[in-house]
Design an enzyme around this catalytic site. Structure first.
Site, PDB file in Angstrom:
ATOM      1  N   PHE A 135      36.935  46.440  42.402  1.00  0.00           N
ATOM      2  CA  PHE A 135      37.372  45.795  43.640  1.00  0.00           C
ATOM      3  C   PHE A 135      37.650  46.882  44.664  1.00  0.00           C
ATOM      4  O   PHE A 135      38.450  47.781  44.420  1.00  0.00           O
ATOM      5  CB  PHE A 135      38.629  44.935  43.428  1.00  0.00           C
ATOM      6  CG  PHE A 135      38.934  44.094  44.630  1.00  0.00           C
ATOM      7  CD1 PHE A 135      38.316  42.869  44.816  1.00  0.00           C
ATOM      8  CD2 PHE A 135      39.808  44.546  45.608  1.00  0.00           C
ATOM      9  CE1 PHE A 135      38.566  42.100  45.960  1.00  0.00           C
ATOM     10  CE2 PHE A 135      40.063  43.786  46.745  1.00  0.00           C
ATOM     11  CZ  PHE A 135      39.444  42.559  46.913  1.00  0.00           C
ATOM     12  N   ASP A 220      38.870  55.462  44.069  1.00  0.00           N
ATOM     13  CA  ASP A 220      39.639  54.453  44.795  1.00  0.00           C
ATOM     14  C   ASP A 220      40.967  54.288  44.053  1.00  0.00           C
ATOM     15  O   ASP A 220      41.049  53.585  43.039  1.00  0.00           O
ATOM     16  CB  ASP A 220      38.840  53.137  44.846  1.00  0.00           C
ATOM     17  CG  ASP A 220      39.615  52.012  45.531  1.00  0.00           C
ATOM     18  OD1 ASP A 220      40.837  52.182  45.759  1.00  0.00           O
ATOM     19  OD2 ASP A 220      39.000  50.965  45.809  1.00  0.00           O
ATOM     20  N   LYS A 249      48.036  50.203  49.579  1.00  0.00           N
ATOM     21  CA  LYS A 249      49.074  49.461  48.832  1.00  0.00           C
ATOM     22  C   LYS A 249      50.462  50.097  48.826  1.00  0.00           C
ATOM     23  O   LYS A 249      51.210  49.933  49.764  1.00  0.00           O
ATOM     24  CB  LYS A 249      48.565  49.215  47.410  1.00  0.00           C
ATOM     25  CG  LYS A 249      47.451  48.166  47.378  1.00  0.00           C
ATOM     26  CD  LYS A 249      47.272  47.580  46.018  1.00  0.00           C
ATOM     27  CE  LYS A 249      46.182  46.527  45.940  1.00  0.00           C
ATOM     28  NZ  LYS A 249      46.597  45.203  46.347  1.00  0.00           N
TER      29      LYS A 249
HETATM   30  C1  LIG Z   1      41.346  49.281  44.077  1.00  0.00           C
HETATM   31  C2  LIG Z   1      41.420  48.532  45.375  1.00  0.00           C
HETATM   32  N1  LIG Z   1      40.661  48.938  46.414  1.00  0.00           N
HETATM   33  C3  LIG Z   1      40.705  48.312  47.599  1.00  0.00           C
HETATM   34  C4  LIG Z   1      41.517  47.216  47.792  1.00  0.00           C
HETATM   35  C5  LIG Z   1      41.548  46.536  49.139  1.00  0.00           C
HETATM   36  O1  LIG Z   1      42.770  46.768  49.757  1.00  0.00           O
HETATM   37  P1  LIG Z   1      43.237  45.838  50.999  1.00  0.00           P
HETATM   38  O2  LIG Z   1      43.491  44.474  50.440  1.00  0.00           O
HETATM   39  O3  LIG Z   1      44.472  46.524  51.513  1.00  0.00           O
HETATM   40  O4  LIG Z   1      42.142  45.855  51.992  1.00  0.00           O
HETATM   41  C6  LIG Z   1      42.303  46.755  46.741  1.00  0.00           C
HETATM   42  C7  LIG Z   1      43.128  45.548  46.903  1.00  0.00           C
HETATM   43  O5  LIG Z   1      43.511  44.890  45.975  1.00  0.00           O
HETATM   44  C8  LIG Z   1      42.252  47.427  45.498  1.00  0.00           C
HETATM   45  O6  LIG Z   1      42.975  47.025  44.439  1.00  0.00           O
END
Ligand SMILES: Cc1ncc(COP(=O)(O)O)c(C=O)c1O
Length: 395
Positions: A135, A220, A249
């Site tokens: 994700f 990420d 986050k």
């Molecule tokens: C690993 C990861 N990358 C990117 C995101 C996207 O973040 P945002 O919801 O702040 O755009 C998330 C959100 O859950 C995530 O867990």
């Protein structure tokens, strides 16, 4: 009193599956609904409230900054932004920082940076290899990066340049690498995909492959970073260093803030090639600085590690007790419990009735992502509620 769910239905787009509770206040690991009912919060704003709700250091920093300077645009130097960038660089293996407003913007920016690198150093290579069940966010490009068909299918055709391969399979990355590949982008541990841990040697093997091919490794760490998995960053547990890392986050304990970090060699943006109006504004960066400084000074990652082990042990005990609990997995305070069938929503509701908020990350899986400042006492309380909730489901 207003009927908030009804008003939401009338005025808000139908994008979220809401848990039926309207929260109005929070303190530490507890929140209260509009009727004054108290809940123990093991959702933590989806792994965001690292210092819990309304932690005094964050409240003080935001209040002071709000009275001083909220937004100037990136046309000017601002001090909170530079101080936070310095703190991040001093406490990570990366050298340069760019601030965004969200996780998706950070990963999208990281991919732009990798494409820029590909254009300048890899004969125009632009493809990014990502994994199934990953994700990376909700923008159109990050939907293509996210290897989950349920998020992709409603929006086909998606932007090109993303290859989704099996997670935890280095050979799949090797097979997908071509002379058009500029980067591999991975979550060190998958969060939204159900809390999936890599094999011990996966990330080092991918790192070695990226080095061999001269391509970039983007980690990420939007969910795993800032202490969540028991170290400040997950990469520390695998003895590797990424070329680019994304954060969001937990970085500002609830104030929206994301970041791209890069090694000097990968930091190839020229002036004007990337930007943001709000990204890195003084208000968000003051919250980020206060949060990160507190996490470092008080070894909150160590707390997440120890309390996380205690939580995992307690969940393991419940697994022994209930045969429909088939797996408990995770690191630090990113932990999941999987069931033999799709009873996640009923389990969530049974916990809610008893005063515990949890997240149903998949139809058959609950995820526990509480504030990193909790202690064993809160874990005992959560385990007791979960035990009663699971027991109510067997009858
Ligand atoms: C690993 C990861 N990358 C990117 C995101 C996207 O973040 P945002 O919801 O702040 O755009 C998330 C959100 O859950 C995530 O867990």
């Amino acid at each position: 009193m207003s009927n908030w769910p009804e008003l939401e239905k009338k005025y808000f787009m139908n994008t979220f599956t809401r848990t039926p509770v309207t929260l109005v206040r929070g303190e530490g690991a507890r929140v209260w609904d509009e009727d004054g009912r108290e809940y123990l919060d093991f959702v933590g704003g989806w792994a965001v409230n690292s210092l819990g709700h309304c932690h005094p250091v964050v409240v003080d920093a935001v209040t002071e900054q709000a009275h001083t300077l909220i937004q100037t645009s990136n046309q000017f130097y601002t001090i909170p932004q530079i101080r936070l960038a310095e703190l991040l660089v001093q406490n990570s293996c990366l050298d340069k920082v760019f601030f965004s407003n969200s996780g998706a913007e950070a990963t999208e920016g990281a991919v732009k940076l990798a494409r820029r690198y590909g254009k300048l150093k890899l004969n125009g290579a632009y493809e990014v290899i990502t994994t199934m069940n990953s994700f990376h966010g909700r923008t159109l490009a990050m939907t293509a990066a996210t290897g989950q068909p349920k998020f992709q299918e409603p929006y086909l055709p998606l932007p090109v340049g993303f290859i989704n391969v099996e997670y935890n399979n280095t050979e799949a990355i090797k097979a997908a690498t071509t002379n058009q590949t500029c980067a591999v982008m991975l979550e060190p541990m998958q969060g939204e995909g159900g809390v999936n841990l890599p094999d011990d040697d996966y990330l080092s093997a991918v790192r070695a492959w990226c080095d061999q091919k001269g391509i970039l490794l983007i980690l990420d760490e939007i969910q795993t970073g800032i202490g969540r998995v028991g170290t400040l960053f997950a990469y520390e547990q695998y003895d590797i260093e990424p070329d680019i890392m994304t954060l969001a986050k937990g970085m500002a304990s609830g104030v929206p803030l994301g970041a791209i970090l890069a090694k000097d060699g990968a930091s190839v943006f020229a002036a004007g090639e990337h930007g943001s109006t709000f990204g890195g504004n003084p208000l968000a960066c003051a919250a980020g600085y206060a949060t990160l400084k507190f996490i470092i000074d008080h070894d909150i990652a160590g707390n997440a590690r120890e309390v996380g082990q205690y939580l995992s042990k307690g969940l393991e005990n419940l697994k022994q007790k209930y045969e429909f609990v088939t797996d408990v997995r995770g690191r630090g305070l990113l932990v999941a419990m999987e069931f033999s069938s799709d009873i996640g929503q009923s389990a969530l509701m049974a916990c809610l009735e008893r005063g515990l908020l949890v997240n149903r990350v998949k139809p058959n899986t609950l995820r526990f992502i509480p504030p990193l400042i909790i202690g064993n006492k809160e874990v005992d309380q959560a385990l007791d509620i979960l035990d009663k909730a699971l027991s109510s489901m067997t009858g």
